[in-house]
Design a protein around this motif. Structure first.
Motif, short mmCIF file in Angstrom:
data_model
loop_
_atom_site.label_atom_id
_atom_site.label_comp_id
_atom_site.label_asym_id
_atom_site.label_seq_id
_atom_site.Cartn_x
_atom_site.Cartn_y
_atom_site.Cartn_z
N LEU A 167 46.32 -29.36 -33.03
CA LEU A 167 46.74 -29.92 -31.74
C LEU A 167 46.74 -28.86 -30.65
N SER A 168 47.24 -27.70 -30.95
CA SER A 168 47.30 -26.63 -29.95
C SER A 168 47.47 -25.31 -30.67
N TYR A 169 47.23 -24.24 -29.91
CA TYR A 169 47.38 -22.90 -30.44
C TYR A 169 48.67 -22.29 -29.90
N THR A 170 48.75 -20.98 -29.87
CA THR A 170 50.00 -20.27 -29.59
C THR A 170 50.73 -20.89 -28.40
N PRO A 171 51.96 -21.40 -28.59
CA PRO A 171 52.68 -22.06 -27.50
C PRO A 171 53.15 -21.07 -26.46
N PRO A 172 53.55 -21.55 -25.29
CA PRO A 172 54.01 -20.63 -24.23
C PRO A 172 55.24 -19.82 -24.61
N TRP A 173 56.10 -20.39 -25.47
CA TRP A 173 57.33 -19.66 -25.79
C TRP A 173 57.08 -18.52 -26.78
#
Length: 899
Positions: free
Chosen positions: A5-11
């Motif tokens: 779904l996505s890679y490294t999140p902003p946090w």
């Protein structure tokens, strides 16, 4: 196959508090630290490459949603769930209530983590938490420390200072720098409350430690120590197989090279659906490729799962009887099964000791003692021969084993419950998976060999006395592991850099047959689920025609799913004498807040991937039927393929190495050059050459990073142009469909098919409303007339109907006839019919006989009495027949009218 779904999140990105957890301490990188490390005192490491190849890198560990990150000799501790929640709260507008509450809280620290201190002489290489999460094994190259983990409430405490961990050194005279380095440390799946640790050293010595923070003596001496080199040459169980004492000199042995341990793992995780012997089987892989097994390897006190002892008892009795009745069975097989029966007999005679669980509301756990007979040390099984093993194509590079992963066979529930009452606990056993074991062997070039253990590993011991016919393990006929498939996870262009990495396995929490492989430059996901399902179906129906052909198709096809989900790239060129950090073993989370989440780190840089959860699809199905709403429905553009967010390379943030390199010339004959005028001399040339070497490497790193940024910017522009072009084409197609396209003759916008589309839209809306109304009416009708749960009277009436049916209607099959009682009305009616037929037959036979001339004297009965009796019998038979027919007709009408 998990969907990304996505890679490294902003946090977890740079400049966030979550990123600071993974930063290298004091600006030094892991690769520089490892490269500058001196060799050990016993000469185990003679080069940085040897140091890296000495074992895996597990510098991040988890407990629930908490994460522990090793930073040199310290540990950073935080909760990913709190990091994510805090980031979302900070992202909200400044005036929101949740952000005000967050700013007013005193428990949150600016760094976002707590530091755990522990006294170590070297940097941390591995961290392995215990199954219950109370303890954690902290490993360096030669030492092991058992630390008591703090309570999670300390993360939100007002005091944000470092926490001193309560720790114990494991084996102060055993695991030291003067002894062999540690290769694997495993928590025994059958240890009491998860407090049993198994360590395996490079010189093939296995030690079992039953640790307890309340007993310091448990950390000094192991409960059991086995030298595999001695055990391989053993002939009887009365020999000494213990490890050499501290300070004792070791002689030369060829086994020192052939039995150099690379990795170890247990054959199971101690679950109910697994085979009983799997959780107590230790698989040991040697660097040269040999594989051995120890079964049963147990501590002095152990806790079995509920199905373990019953399943082993059934298996031991069955196989013992089969070998006793088989005249062709060998004496070795007879002895093995007799020893298993002796071991099970001592286990069955024990009364378990119940200890309280680790949690407040956990049930008591039954604890058994390890049987002493036949022996506490099992026989070393192996080396296992790998059949149909393809030859490695890497001739220039030496291929070595780095990790091993075993998947336990499923338990035979039908055999376990044969002849027993069904227990609810056993009914819930999962019957998915293979009935044979699977062993995955990972090599340094990233190649995985998937092997099938067709024969299975069971408990074996050496004979009590030495027999001439008995041979050592290496002379006995080797057991075979069928190599089913070989899979490459590293590209051919990456093989050169992968020589400095140690590929490892990470388990998938969603499936026993799924796992992740973490190597030097990425993470690859593999799933054997399809293979397990197809192969198990054929094994269960092996007698069906064409089974051999189908199994051959399965073996020749590509049934293993493989996908490269994470791809990292070296930020320096291969020719530069520095190698980027190596990925740590991946952690897989499955949490309602984090979701299906993968996390790993590389020299101060975290990498994370969020996957789509398969069970989320089921939970998201609405209870009400899905109805299209044309008013709120909007057409959305297809989602692009997710890709990692650009993160600036470390070259932009690294400090310049020039000042530190020039500091080496600050004394001696170069001091005048550093502080005074520049003169042409050999010393000046030496300093300038050294500075040029450092600056050229640094400028090359900056140039590569800047070129990568430039290429990404160009690609971004091209993608924007492509998206604008596609949007323009889509806009033209929409205008053509809606009739608002451009009229070339007049040069004006003329609606050409608008009214027709409006009529079709109105008709579709009307039709949709009619369908919805019809569906609602039908649903109300079904709700009003539908049958819900039956009442007690209705259930009693159904039972009465069934009883009456069984009493009146004759059974149709012989099995039902045997199960019915013989005093039912239908049986009496059949007997009466049969008796009447016999009487009629006898009457006809008597009438057909000629009347003799001589009269026979007999008892005379008056004709009136005889006629009255016959009439009475006929009335009774007619009444019985009428009663049966009326009851039968009534029952049929009730069955027909019943809903």
């Amino acid at each position: 196959m998990p969907k990304v779904l996505s890679y490294t999140p902003p946090w977890l990105s740079r400049t966030s508090p979550g990123f600071k957890i993974f930063e290298s301490p004091e600006g030094t990188s892991w690769s520089k630290t490892q490269k500058a490390r001196p060799t050990s005192s016993n000469g185990a490491y003679t080069s940085p490459e040897d140091y890296r190849l000495s074992g895996p890198r597990r510098t991040i560990a988890k407990r629930g949603t908490e994460i522990f990150v090793a930073a040199g000799k310290q540990i950073r501790w935080t909760d990913l769930r709190h990091l994510k929640d805090d980031w979302e709260e900070q992202s909200q507008p400044r005036g929101s209530r949740s952000r005000k509450r967050r700013e007013e809280s005193v428990g949150d620290t600016e760094a976002g983590y707590r530091t755990l201190r522990i006294s170590l002489g070297e940097d941390i290489r591995q961290m392995i938490p215990s199954p219950n999460g109370n303890l954690m094994a902290i490993l360096t190259s030669h030492t092991v420390h058992i630390a008591v983990l703090p309570d999670p409430r300390h993360l939100k405490a007002a005091d944000s200072g470092a926490i001193k961990l309560k720790s114990f050194q494991l084996g102060p005279t055993t695991h030291v720098t003067t002894q062999s380095p540690i290769v694997s440390a495993l928590w025994h799946p059958l240890g009491v409350l998860g407090k049993c640790l198994v360590t395996v050293t490079k010189d093939a010595v296995v030690r079992i430690w039953e640790v307890s923070p309340e007993d310091r003596w448990s950390f000094d001496c192991p409960a059991l120590a086995v030298d595999l080199k001695k055990l391989a040459d053993g002939l009887s169980s009365d020999e000494d197989f213990g490890a050499a004492n501290f300070g004792r000199s070791k002689g030369f042995s060829p086994d020192s090279f052939e039995m150099e341990v690379a990795a170890a793992c247990f054959g199971g995780q101690g679950k109910n659906e697994e085979n009983g012997w799997a959780a107590m089987t230790l698989w040991v892989a040697m660097r040269e490729g040999d594989i051995y097994a120890l079964c049963p390897l147990l501590p002095n006190k152990w806790q079995p799962q509920p199905t373990l002892i019953p399943s082993l008892s059934v298996s031991a009795v069955t196989k013992r009887d089969a070998t006793d009745n088989n005249p062709e069975a060998s004496s070795e097989d007879r002895r093995h099964y007799r020893q298993q029966m002796q071991w099970m007999k001592e286990l069955d005679e024990q009364e378990p000791i119940f200890v309280p669980g680790s949690g407040e509301f956990d049930q008591e756990i039954p604890v058994f003692k390890r049987p002493n007979l036949p022996s506490s040390i099992p026989r070393l099984q192996g080396p296992f021969r790998l059949e149909t093993l393809p030859e490695d194509s890497d001739d220039e590079e030496e291929v070595l084993i780095t990790d091993i992963h075993a998947i336990a066979p499923k338990i035979d529930a039908d055999e376990l419950m044969r002849g027993e009452d069904i227990d609810f606990e056993y009914e819930e056993l999962s019957q998915e998976g293979l009935s044979i074991g699977v062993l995955c062997v990972l090599s340094s070039n990233g190649r995985i060999h998937v092997c099938l253990d067709l024969h299975g590993v069971e408990a074996e011991w050496l004979p009590e006395k030495r027999f001439r016919s008995h041979q050592p393990a290496y002379l006995v006929e080797q057991k075979a592991l069928l190599t089913f498939e070989s899979i490459d996870t590293i590209r051919s262009t990456e093989t050169r850099n992968s020589a400095l990495s140690w590929p490892t396995f990470s388990l998938d929490p969603l499936s026993r047959y799924g796992f992740f492989v973490t190597h030097g430059q990425g993470v690859t996901f593999l799933s054997l689920q399809a293979l397990a399902e197809n192969l198990e179906n054929e094994l269960e129906n092996s007698t069906d025609p064409g089974s051999a052909f189908r199994i051959d198709i399965i073996t020749k096809g590509e049934s293993t799913l493989r996908e490269r989900i994470l791809d990292t790239k070296d930020e320096v060129d291969e020719d530069v004498d520095e190698v980027s950090g190596i990925l740590s073993e991946s952690l897989i989370y499955k949490d309602h807040t984090l979701g299906y989440f993968l996390l790993t780190a590389n020299d101060g840089q975290p990498y994370a991937i969020s996957f789509d959860q398969p069970d989320a699809l089921l939970s998201s199905i609405p209870e009400e039927p899905f109805i299209h709403d044309f008013e709120s429905e909007r057409l959305a553009l297809p989602a692009p393929k997710p890709r990692p967010i650009y993160d600036p390379p470390r070259a932009f943030y690294m400090s310049s190495p020039l000042p530190s390199s020039l500091a080496k010339f600050a004394d001696g004959r170069h001091q005048h050059f550093i502080k005074g005028e520049i003169r042409l001399s050999s010393a000046t040339l030496e300093v300038m050459t050294a500075a040029h070497r450092v600056l050229s490497q640094r400028t090359h790193q900056l140039g590569v990073a800047a070129a990568e940024l430039f290429r990404r910017c160009e690609r971004l522009q091209e993608e924007f142009r492509d998206q604008i072009k596609r949007l323009d084409e889509l806009s033209d197609r929409i205008e053509e469909v809606t009739g608002e396209d451009y009229d070339e003759d007049d040069g004006e916008d003329v609606p050409q098919a608008g009214p027709q589309l409006e009529r079709r839209l109105i008709a579709a809306k009307t039709r949709q409303k009619e369908l919805v109304s019809r569906y609602a009416a039908l649903r109300r009708k079904l709700a009003a007339h539908g049958s819900g749960d039956l009442s007690d009277k209705e259930k009693a009436w159904v039972k009465e109907v069934n009883r009456l049916s069984s009493s009146v209607l004759a059974p149709t099959s012989q099995e039902d006839l045997e199960g019915r009682k013989t005093d039912q009305p239908w049986f009496r009616y059949q007997e009466a019919r049969q008796l009447a037929d016999e009487l009629v037959k006898e009457t006809k036979e008597l009438e057909a006989k000629p009347t003799p001339d001589k009269r026979v004297t007999a008892l005379r009965v008056s004709s009136e009495i005889r006629k009255a009796k016959i009439k009475q019998v006929q009335l009774l038979m007619d009444r019985e027949s009428a009663l049966v027919e009326a009851t039968k007709n009534r029952l049929e009408s009730l069955i027909i009218s019943a809903p």
